[in-house]
Enzyme design. Structure first.
Site, PDB file in Angstrom:
ATOM      1  N   HIS A 144      -4.127  -4.244   0.514  1.00 49.77           N
ATOM      2  CA  HIS A 144      -3.825  -4.828   1.826  1.00 49.77           C
ATOM      3  C   HIS A 144      -4.234  -6.296   1.866  1.00 49.77           C
ATOM      4  CE1 HIS A 144      -2.500  -1.350   4.168  1.00 49.77           C
ATOM      5  NE2 HIS A 144      -3.401  -0.634   3.523  1.00 49.77           N
ATOM      6  N   GLU A 149      -3.047  -8.519   3.536  1.00 51.95           N
ATOM      7  CA  GLU A 149      -2.867  -9.032   4.902  1.00 51.95           C
ATOM      8  C   GLU A 149      -4.034  -8.729   5.826  1.00 51.95           C
ATOM      9  OE1 GLU A 149      -1.675  -4.748   5.480  1.00 51.95           O
ATOM     10  OE2 GLU A 149      -1.705  -6.212   3.843  1.00 51.95           O
ATOM     11  N   CYS A 155       0.812  -1.214   0.000  1.00 47.94           N
ATOM     12  CA  CYS A 155       0.000   0.000   0.000  1.00 47.94           C
ATOM     13  C   CYS A 155       0.853   1.276   0.000  1.00 47.94           C
ATOM     14  CB  CYS A 155      -0.993  -0.021   1.159  1.00 47.94           C
ATOM     15  SG  CYS A 155      -2.402   1.112   0.886  1.00 47.94           S
TER      16      CYS A 155
END
Length: 312
Positions: free
Chosen positions: A235, A237, A142
């Site tokens: 993102h 994650e 990001c």
């Protein structure tokens, strides 16, 4: 992990063309194996939450990974105790002389601030420059992806009028890259940012390859053609509740955020969110760790000249 096959097996050529990791008996007999050493520069406010998210993905592979956590400075973090930072995080001077197989640099809530105005911008630039000599492969997430593209290639982002928040459909735009092994033709990924990169400039750059993109969210995965740097604009994650937590945090701060798109059931923030990206996030990190870290890194980390980039 590789599949060991007999030397000269006819299937080997087909499997290798499909980016299936196979290893001949001769090579396997001479293989040296050690844990992968991965450094994480955590720029997110909630350090513990981000640690957990990234370690969850790194732990979902058969490789043993030794992780060091890095902080940008020794100042107190607003959302994480100084005891936690002192106990578990290293300062850059403690790792400057070391080499690592992989480095992950997280996003940061700095989307509307010019890079040069970020208080620790010089530190970020120093670590990015250091990584190009001391790390086999770097994964930028990001904000870090935007920052690295700006620092390394002079490509700047454009600010958005409203925050791009939600879960968006992406498609593969390149084939035959090990990083995309197992990817569906279309997949979901979450975004949470105030800026975006010009996809046409990314595609035109001779040192970059756009691997996946979204009609709504733009470029998503961009790879350096030397395979040493991977820029992910979203993102992968994030856990299921992260976009929800960010949305309600912004509401409490009076920022009047828009509801994250394609995230809540029936797009209603009073209903439960739906996680559609976990399998993709796991596959992305697993492929990066396997094909761009494990298979490329030298056995002796003291000699970084042993890196052998993939041919594409």
């Amino acid at each position: 992990m590789p599949v060991k096959i007999p030397d000269d097996l006819p299937a080997a050529e087909i499997l290798e063309s499909e980016n299936i990791f196979v290893m001949s008996e001769t090579r396997a007999a001479n293989q040296d194996i050690r844990p992968m050493k991965v450094l994480i520069l955590n720029l997110m406010p909630n350090k513990i939450e981000t640690e957990t998210q990234l370690l969850r993905l790194l732990g979902n592979t058969p490789l043993q990974v030794d992780v060091d956590l890095l902080r940008i400075h020794d100042k107190a973090s607003k959302h994480t105790s100084i005891d936690h930072m002192n106990n578990f995080y290293r300062d850059f001077e403690q790792v400057r002389q070391k080499n690592y197989d992989g480095l992950i640099i997280t996003g940061a809530p700095l989307g509307q601030i010019e890079f040069e105005e970020v208080l620790y911008w010089d530190h970020i630039r120093e670590i990015i420059d250091w990584s190009q000599q001391h790390v086999t492969s770097v994964l930028f997430l990001c904000w870090a992806a935007h920052a690295a593209l700006y620092h390394l290639f002079g490509l700047n982002r454009s600010l958005l009028t409203t925050k791009r928040s939600g879960v968006f459909t992406h498609k593969r735009t390149s084939e035959h890259y090990p990083l995309l092994r197992g990817f569906d033709d279309e997949f979901f990924a979450p975004h949470s940012r105030f800026a975006e990169m010009d996809i046409d400039k990314l595609k035109a750059h001779p040192e970059l390859q756009v691997l996946t993109e979204s009609e709504t969210a733009g470029a998503y995965m961009v790879l350096c053609k030397n395979n040493r740097n991977l820029f992910v604009m979203g993102h992968p994650e994030y856990q299921k509740s992260t976009l929800k937590d960010e949305y309600y945090r912004d509401l409490e701060q009076g920022l009047a955020p828009e509801v994250p798109q394609n995230y809540f059931t029936n797009n209603d923030p009073l209903q439960a969110p739906i996680a559609r990206w976990h399998s993709h996030g796991s596959l992305l990190v697993s492929n990066w760790l396997n094909y761009y870290v494990y298979q490329l890194t030298p056995y002796n980390l003291d000699d970084m000249t042993g890196i052998t980039p993939w041919g594409t």
